[in-house]
Design a protein around this motif. Structure first.
Motif, mmCIF file in Angstrom:
data_model
loop_
_atom_site.group_PDB
_atom_site.id
_atom_site.type_symbol
_atom_site.label_atom_id
_atom_site.label_comp_id
_atom_site.label_asym_id
_atom_site.label_seq_id
_atom_site.Cartn_x
_atom_site.Cartn_y
_atom_site.Cartn_z
ATOM 1 N N GLU A 12 0.856 -1.197 0.000
ATOM 2 C CA GLU A 12 0.000 0.000 0.000
ATOM 3 C C GLU A 12 0.886 1.239 0.000
ATOM 4 O OE1 GLU A 12 -4.007 -0.410 2.182
ATOM 5 O OE2 GLU A 12 -2.579 -1.432 3.500
ATOM 6 N N PRO A 13 1.453 1.604 -1.154
ATOM 7 C CA PRO A 13 2.467 2.660 -1.166
ATOM 8 C C PRO A 13 1.939 4.081 -1.312
ATOM 9 C CG PRO A 13 2.336 1.670 -3.325
ATOM 10 C CD PRO A 13 1.359 0.918 -2.449
ATOM 11 N N VAL A 14 0.649 4.247 -1.622
ATOM 12 C CA VAL A 14 0.173 5.609 -1.904
ATOM 13 C C VAL A 14 -1.126 5.933 -1.169
ATOM 14 C CG1 VAL A 14 1.353 5.856 -4.118
ATOM 15 C CG2 VAL A 14 -0.913 4.826 -4.057
ATOM 16 N N ARG A 15 -1.252 5.468 0.058
ATOM 17 C CA ARG A 15 -2.428 5.849 0.837
ATOM 18 C C ARG A 15 -2.419 7.345 1.138
ATOM 19 N NH1 ARG A 15 -1.943 1.283 5.427
ATOM 20 N NH2 ARG A 15 0.246 1.475 4.785
ATOM 21 N N GLY A 16 -1.252 7.874 1.451
ATOM 22 C CA GLY A 16 -1.151 9.301 1.757
ATOM 23 C C GLY A 16 -0.129 10.036 0.922
ATOM 24 N N THR A 17 0.586 9.323 0.059
ATOM 25 C CA THR A 17 1.640 9.925 -0.763
ATOM 26 C C THR A 17 1.039 10.723 -1.909
ATOM 27 O OG1 THR A 17 3.236 8.203 -0.216
ATOM 28 C CG2 THR A 17 3.590 9.401 -2.287
ATOM 29 N N ARG A 18 1.587 11.912 -2.143
ATOM 30 C CA ARG A 18 1.111 12.759 -3.227
ATOM 31 C C ARG A 18 2.292 13.487 -3.875
ATOM 32 N NH1 ARG A 18 -2.441 10.012 -2.174
ATOM 33 N NH2 ARG A 18 -4.614 10.492 -1.661
ATOM 34 N N PRO A 19 2.177 13.823 -5.167
ATOM 35 C CA PRO A 19 3.183 14.710 -5.764
ATOM 36 C C PRO A 19 3.117 16.076 -5.085
ATOM 37 C CG PRO A 19 1.829 13.664 -7.459
ATOM 38 C CD PRO A 19 1.157 13.405 -6.143
ATOM 39 N N TYR A 20 4.244 16.736 -5.016
ATOM 40 C CA TYR A 20 4.253 18.089 -4.477
ATOM 41 C C TYR A 20 3.491 19.031 -5.407
ATOM 42 C CZ TYR A 20 7.617 16.870 -0.856
ATOM 43 O OH TYR A 20 8.230 16.316 0.241
ATOM 44 N N ASP A 21 2.963 20.093 -4.828
ATOM 45 C CA ASP A 21 2.220 21.078 -5.608
ATOM 46 C C ASP A 21 3.064 21.571 -6.785
ATOM 47 O OD1 ASP A 21 0.106 20.883 -3.873
ATOM 48 O OD2 ASP A 21 0.544 22.746 -2.796
ATOM 49 N N GLY A 22 2.469 21.573 -7.950
ATOM 50 C CA GLY A 22 3.138 22.073 -9.147
ATOM 51 C C GLY A 22 3.954 21.050 -9.892
ATOM 52 N N ALA A 23 4.200 19.879 -9.285
ATOM 53 C CA ALA A 23 5.099 18.908 -9.913
ATOM 54 C C ALA A 23 4.544 18.384 -11.236
ATOM 55 C CB ALA A 23 5.378 17.748 -8.963
ATOM 56 N N VAL A 24 3.293 17.977 -11.247
ATOM 57 C CA VAL A 24 2.729 17.383 -12.463
ATOM 58 C C VAL A 24 2.684 18.409 -13.590
ATOM 59 C CG1 VAL A 24 0.692 16.310 -13.475
ATOM 60 C CG2 VAL A 24 1.420 15.667 -11.169
ATOM 61 N N ALA A 25 2.311 19.638 -13.283
ATOM 62 C CA ALA A 25 2.250 20.680 -14.313
ATOM 63 C C ALA A 25 3.623 20.939 -14.914
ATOM 64 C CB ALA A 25 1.680 21.969 -13.724
ATOM 65 N N VAL A 26 4.654 20.955 -14.083
ATOM 66 C CA VAL A 26 6.012 21.187 -14.591
ATOM 67 C C VAL A 26 6.474 20.006 -15.439
ATOM 68 C CG1 VAL A 26 8.436 21.425 -13.920
ATOM 69 C CG2 VAL A 26 6.682 22.803 -12.787
ATOM 70 N N LEU A 27 6.219 18.788 -14.980
ATOM 71 C CA LEU A 27 6.597 17.614 -15.774
ATOM 72 C C LEU A 27 5.899 17.632 -17.131
ATOM 73 C CD1 LEU A 27 6.460 14.798 -13.054
ATOM 74 C CD2 LEU A 27 8.493 15.948 -13.944
ATOM 75 N N ASP A 28 4.613 17.948 -17.131
ATOM 76 C CA ASP A 28 3.864 18.018 -18.390
ATOM 77 C C ASP A 28 4.468 19.060 -19.325
ATOM 78 O OD1 ASP A 28 2.063 16.055 -17.642
ATOM 79 O OD2 ASP A 28 0.526 17.477 -16.962
ATOM 80 N N ALA A 29 4.804 20.224 -18.774
ATOM 81 C CA ALA A 29 5.337 21.307 -19.600
ATOM 82 C C ALA A 29 6.712 20.957 -20.166
ATOM 83 C CB ALA A 29 5.415 22.595 -18.779
ATOM 84 N N LEU A 30 7.558 20.341 -19.356
ATOM 85 C CA LEU A 30 8.884 19.957 -19.841
ATOM 86 C C LEU A 30 8.784 18.916 -20.947
ATOM 87 C CD1 LEU A 30 10.858 19.786 -16.467
ATOM 88 C CD2 LEU A 30 11.091 21.517 -18.256
ATOM 89 N N ARG A 31 7.921 17.941 -20.766
ATOM 90 C CA ARG A 31 7.735 16.930 -21.813
ATOM 91 C C ARG A 31 7.196 17.562 -23.095
ATOM 92 N NH1 ARG A 31 3.903 12.645 -20.667
ATOM 93 N NH2 ARG A 31 4.854 11.552 -22.417
ATOM 94 N N ALA A 32 6.290 18.522 -22.951
ATOM 95 C CA ALA A 32 5.729 19.190 -24.130
ATOM 96 C C ALA A 32 6.796 19.956 -24.902
ATOM 97 C CB ALA A 32 4.605 20.134 -23.709
ATOM 98 N N GLN A 33 7.854 20.374 -24.199
ATOM 99 C CA GLN A 33 8.972 21.065 -24.845
ATOM 100 C C GLN A 33 9.979 20.091 -25.458
ATOM 101 O OE1 GLN A 33 10.827 23.919 -22.179
ATOM 102 N NE2 GLN A 33 8.852 24.535 -21.343
ATOM 103 N N GLY A 34 9.756 18.797 -25.284
ATOM 104 C CA GLY A 34 10.673 17.806 -25.827
ATOM 105 C C GLY A 34 11.827 17.460 -24.920
ATOM 106 N N VAL A 35 11.753 17.860 -23.655
ATOM 107 C CA VAL A 35 12.808 17.552 -22.694
ATOM 108 C C VAL A 35 12.646 16.101 -22.232
ATOM 109 C CG1 VAL A 35 13.853 18.179 -20.485
ATOM 110 C CG2 VAL A 35 12.844 19.956 -21.945
ATOM 111 N N THR A 36 13.741 15.362 -22.199
ATOM 112 C CA THR A 36 13.731 13.976 -21.731
ATOM 113 C C THR A 36 13.861 13.969 -20.212
ATOM 114 O OG1 THR A 36 14.781 13.262 -23.783
ATOM 115 C CG2 THR A 36 14.833 11.724 -21.940
ATOM 116 N N LEU A 37 12.998 13.210 -19.546
ATOM 117 C CA LEU A 37 12.953 13.202 -18.086
ATOM 118 C C LEU A 37 13.316 11.827 -17.541
ATOM 119 C CD1 LEU A 37 9.589 15.133 -17.534
ATOM 120 C CD2 LEU A 37 11.903 16.076 -17.793
ATOM 121 N N GLY A 38 13.948 11.826 -16.370
ATOM 122 C CA GLY A 38 14.295 10.582 -15.701
ATOM 123 C C GLY A 38 14.171 10.716 -14.201
ATOM 124 N N VAL A 39 14.194 9.576 -13.529
ATOM 125 C CA VAL A 39 14.193 9.518 -12.065
ATOM 126 C C VAL A 39 15.405 8.716 -11.622
ATOM 127 C CG1 VAL A 39 13.045 8.560 -10.023
ATOM 128 C CG2 VAL A 39 11.707 9.755 -11.763
#
Length: 237
Positions: free
Chosen positions: A93-120
């Protein structure tokens, strides 16, 4: 409007950078401690345990409840048993309370839309890392994910970061690391990669003292920090 990214690739740490995972880490740790007949850790203690992988997290938690793991073969066996149990409880049960930080998803979406390659690149074990990213709907953003155990080395060793960049197809001098701890800074420095540090994560030292190139206070500031970092690097010495 998101500031255009001047780099080809951006590598993110996970816990304390992209996501706030303390609620679920605390739940899994305390479930493990319950099975051992030991007292709980408090959620506010958990950030100090995070950043060097699950074995260190378990070791620090055991010390915090007054049951430090002894040295020697018996202690090593105990650590492996507790580590495996903690990971199993966390993966269930890894995501009962886990959430992305505010703004994270929007920034990831925008970077991908610019053609930036992302990794973890994270010291969190690979299995839970992939599970959390999938459960939060983030896995599709990343071309490469390298977690703890994929190779023997862990941050601050540069090897995991260099492997992440290799799998992304991005050269170190065209990439940036975004993290929250000195382990991220150390890996980036050794890999020849500039580094942005967020100041809201799980750093064991004051973030301003960790030696990053740029410090930000929210994920929404990352695109502007990337542009500022590129401009600084472009200036003649």
């Amino acid at each position: 409007m998101i500031t255009p990214c001047p780099f080809d690739g951006v590598v993110f740490d996970l816990d304390g950078t992209l996501i706030d995972s303390v609620p679920d880490l605390a739940l899994a740790l305390n479930a493990m401690l319950d099975e051992e007949g030991l007292p709980h850790v408090r959620p506010e203690q958990v950030p100090a345990f995070v950043g060097q992988g699950a074995r260190v997290l378990v070791t620090k938690a055991m010390a915090a409840v007054g049951r430090p793991i002894p040295e020697g073969a018996a202690g090593a066996a105990t650590l492996e048993r507790l580590h495996d149990r903690f990971v199993a409880l966390y993966e269930a049960e890894p995501v009962r309370g886990t959430r992305p930080y505010d703004g994270a998803v929007a920034v990831l979406d925008a970077l991908r839309a610019q053609g930036v390659t992302l990794g973890v690149c994270t010291n969190k074990p690979q299995g839970p890392t992939l599970g959390v990213l999938e459960a939060l709907g983030l896995s599709g953003h990343f071309s490469a994910v390298v977690g703890g155990g994929v190779i023997p080395e862990r941050k601050p060793d540069p090897a995991p970061l260099l492997l992440t960049l290799e799998r992304m197809g991005v050269a170190p001098d065209r990439a940036v690391m975004v993290g929250d701890t000195p382990y991220d800074v150390g890996a980036a420095r050794a890999a020849g990669v500039p580094v942005i540090l967020v100041d809201y994560g799980y750093s064991p030292v004051p973030p301003a003292e960790a030696g990053a190139d740029v410090l930000v206070s929210s994920f929404a500031e990352v695109p502007a920090a990337l542009a500022r970092l590129a401009a600084t690097r472009a200036k003649p010495a």
